[in-house]
Design an enzyme around this catalytic site. Structure first.
Site, PDB file in Angstrom:
ATOM      1  N   GLU A 262       0.839  -1.201   0.000  1.00  0.00           N
ATOM      2  CA  GLU A 262       0.000   0.000   0.000  1.00  0.00           C
ATOM      3  C   GLU A 262       0.875   1.253   0.000  1.00  0.00           C
ATOM      4  OE1 GLU A 262      -3.044   2.224   3.106  1.00  0.00           O
ATOM      5  OE2 GLU A 262      -2.531   0.122   3.400  1.00  0.00           O
TER       6      GLU A 262
ATOM      7  N   ASP B  62       1.024   3.846  -3.148  1.00  0.00           N
ATOM      8  CA  ASP B  62       0.722   5.260  -2.940  1.00  0.00           C
ATOM      9  C   ASP B  62       1.790   6.131  -3.593  1.00  0.00           C
ATOM     10  OD1 ASP B  62      -0.536   7.605  -1.556  1.00  0.00           O
ATOM     11  OD2 ASP B  62       1.350   7.602  -0.489  1.00  0.00           O
TER      12      ASP B  62
ATOM     13  N   ASN C  13      -7.161   1.373   0.139  1.00  0.00           N
ATOM     14  CA  ASN C  13      -5.927   0.716   0.565  1.00  0.00           C
ATOM     15  C   ASN C  13      -5.586  -0.449  -0.357  1.00  0.00           C
ATOM     16  OD1 ASN C  13      -5.955   2.494   2.707  1.00  0.00           O
ATOM     17  ND2 ASN C  13      -6.694   1.001   4.189  1.00  0.00           N
TER      18      ASN C  13
ATOM     19  N   GLU D 149      -4.288   0.800  -3.730  1.00  0.00           N
ATOM     20  CA  GLU D 149      -2.882   1.192  -3.653  1.00  0.00           C
ATOM     21  C   GLU D 149      -1.974  -0.034  -3.562  1.00  0.00           C
ATOM     22  OE1 GLU D 149      -2.923   5.568  -1.553  1.00  0.00           O
ATOM     23  OE2 GLU D 149      -3.175   3.815  -0.266  1.00  0.00           O
TER      24      GLU D 149
END
Length: 248
Positions: A64, A68, A133, A136
């Site tokens: 994650e 990101d 989440n 990502e």
């Protein structure tokens, strides 16, 4: 490899067995995964308490973080190239609108990513942000599997092409609270969010908010979290002062 075979034993199967997880990932990605293990990890919740051969936790949280960063980089590069007149502040705000938590949750829901979560906790107990989440984490897995180019192509296909309309984004508000605070500071007005618990009659914990500007209650709101209640109150205050705030 033992772990990866085990978590496929009930609801999923290994790609060598023609499992639906591999097929579904291929449909979502638009290409066949080179290493399905990256994607398995992207859907493994920490409650599974899985460890790799070195004793490190196996879950999507590190992916994650990576996803990101990759998403932000690709979006930043796209905006930099598409808006040559945009200064740093403008580009930062536009990127924030595209990668907002609300938008990432929408993307994750659209792909129904929660369907593939490996967890000992019911998905009904997950917060709303689980969708973003997982999105990502999926991007992080793509980066490990296909490198930056593969990651960039996926983001362009799933995020930029269908959702990034720069003129529309310029007028999109992602935080009414930030707008109201910015206006108050510019106009030298005092503001205060007075938060209190408001359980009401639903039996579920709620929070009430009174937004005061220069000592006067401008808006009230309630929601299941302090953050949501403040944002809702700020939105109501924004519409009450919209004409003045838009002139800032």
């Amino acid at each position: 490899m033992g772990f990866f075979k085990n978590i496929f034993s009930k609801s999923r199967h290994t790609p060598q067995e023609g499992g639906i997880f591999f097929t579904e990932m291929q449909n979502i990605l638009g290409f066949a995964p080179l290493d399905i293990n990256h994607y398995i990890k992207a859907f493994t919740h920490r409650s599974s308490n899985k460890l790799d051969d070195k004793g490190f936790p196996i879950n999507y949280e590190r992916l994650e973080f990576l996803g990101d960063a990759m998403l932000g980089s690709v979006i930043a590069a796209h905006l930099f190239n598409e808006v040559p007149t945009g200064d740093e502040g403008y580009l930062t705000k536009m990127r924030s609108k595209i990668v907002s938590r609300e938008h990432l949750n929408e993307l994750g829901r659209d792909l129904n990513l929660i369907k593939w979560v490996e967890s000992k906790v019911s998905t009904q107990h997950f917060g709303e942000n689980i969708h973003g989440n997982l999105f990502e984490a999926l991007i992080g897995a793509i980066y490990l599997d296909r490198g930056f180019e593969g990651c960039e192509q996926f983001i362009k296909k799933k995020v930029i092409v269908p959702y990034v309309d720069i003129p529309k984004l310029e007028g999109k508000v992602i935080s009414y609270k930030s707008l109201v605070i910015e206006w108050c500071q510019k106009e030298k007005k005092t503001f205060h969010f007075e938060v209190y618990e408001d359980n009401g009659i639903e039996g579920q914990k709620h929070f009430g908010v009174k937004l005061k500007i220069d000592g006067e209650i401008i808006a009230r709101a309630r929601a299941t979290s302090k953050k949501k209640a403040e944002e809702k109150a700020a939105q109501r205050a924004f519409f009450a002062f919209q004409e003045k705030i838009n002139k800032k």
